[in-house]
Design an enzyme around this catalytic site. Structure first.
Site, mmCIF file in Angstrom:
data_model
loop_
_atom_site.group_PDB
_atom_site.id
_atom_site.type_symbol
_atom_site.label_atom_id
_atom_site.label_comp_id
_atom_site.label_asym_id
_atom_site.label_seq_id
_atom_site.Cartn_x
_atom_site.Cartn_y
_atom_site.Cartn_z
ATOM 1 N N HIS A 1 -26.653 3.974 13.911
ATOM 2 C CA HIS A 1 -27.541 2.830 13.690
ATOM 3 C C HIS A 1 -28.882 3.276 13.119
ATOM 4 O O HIS A 1 -29.302 4.427 13.276
ATOM 5 C CB HIS A 1 -27.747 2.046 14.985
ATOM 6 C CG HIS A 1 -28.452 2.821 16.059
ATOM 7 N ND1 HIS A 1 -29.806 3.066 16.046
ATOM 8 C CD2 HIS A 1 -27.982 3.412 17.170
ATOM 9 C CE1 HIS A 1 -30.143 3.764 17.105
ATOM 10 N NE2 HIS A 1 -29.053 3.993 17.811
ATOM 11 N N GLU A 13 -23.101 3.508 23.328
ATOM 12 C CA GLU A 13 -23.746 4.801 23.557
ATOM 13 C C GLU A 13 -23.407 5.343 24.934
ATOM 14 O O GLU A 13 -23.102 4.597 25.871
ATOM 15 C CB GLU A 13 -25.273 4.654 23.396
ATOM 16 C CG GLU A 13 -26.083 5.930 23.601
ATOM 17 C CD GLU A 13 -25.734 7.066 22.653
ATOM 18 O OE1 GLU A 13 -24.620 7.615 22.754
ATOM 19 O OE2 GLU A 13 -26.583 7.435 21.823
#
Length: 186
Positions: A9, A79
């Site tokens: 990201h 994550e």
């Protein structure tokens, strides 16, 4: 054999400051928007038969800005869960645990190495079994490195040797029949 593209990201306030961000759902900074938009110029949506994203806003927004707004959310791409270390920098953690590294130390009330490896192994299997020429995953710094290590069959402790910048595009594929890194941090 499927090639796997991994996109970390774009920048967030916490990735910029070095704070560990797993479940805190931050949006991209202006620089992060620019990084994600730049991915659109590097990749053609039509080339990918499987498009997956972490459920976190920063990954989904990166996918959208990169031209992959139809990315399927896959919870396994979230994550690594940092537990008690959420929002802390490595420097702050090392004040409590000298020499701490995510690759070799525990995360109190967080996810174990075995748990993150299990999640990323499921993603690898899904990609390899998809039958598409190219797949792409929008994910995070640590999770993406574990994904690459699982692809390669390398011990997760080696993750420290694969730094990953925000907005980076990586390509995993094969050298003949052996899993390989084709590009890293492109």
């Amino acid at each position: 054999m499927t090639d796997l593209y991994i996109v970390r990201h774009g920048e967030t306030a916490w990735s910029k400051s070095g704070q560990h961000t797993s479940i805190t759902d931050l949006d991209l900074t202006d620089d992060g928007v620019a990084e994600a938009s730049a991915v659109r110029e590097k990749l053609d949506r039509g080339d990918f038969g499987l498009v997956l994203s972490s459920p976190r806003l920063r990954a989904r927004r990166t996918a959208e800005l990169a031209g992959f707004g139809d990315a399927e959310v896959d919870e396994n791409l979230a994550e690594w869960f940092y537990g008690d270390y959420e929002g802390m920098t490595s420097k702050q953690i090392r004040e409590q645990v000298p020499g701490w590294r995510i690759w070799t130390h525990e995360l109190p009330h967080g996810e174990t190495r075995t748990q993150i490896i299990d999640r990323m192994t499921k993603v690898v299997a899904r990609v390899r079994e998809s039958g598409v020429d190219k797949a792409i995953c929008f994910s995070h710094g640590h999770a993406s490195r574990v994904l690459a290590l699982c692809w390669l069959g390398i011990d997760v402790a080696r993750g420290q040797s694969f730094p990953l910048t925000t907005g980076a595009v990586c390509v995993l594929g094969y050298e003949k029949e052996s899993p390989a890194i084709v590009r890293w941090n492109a």
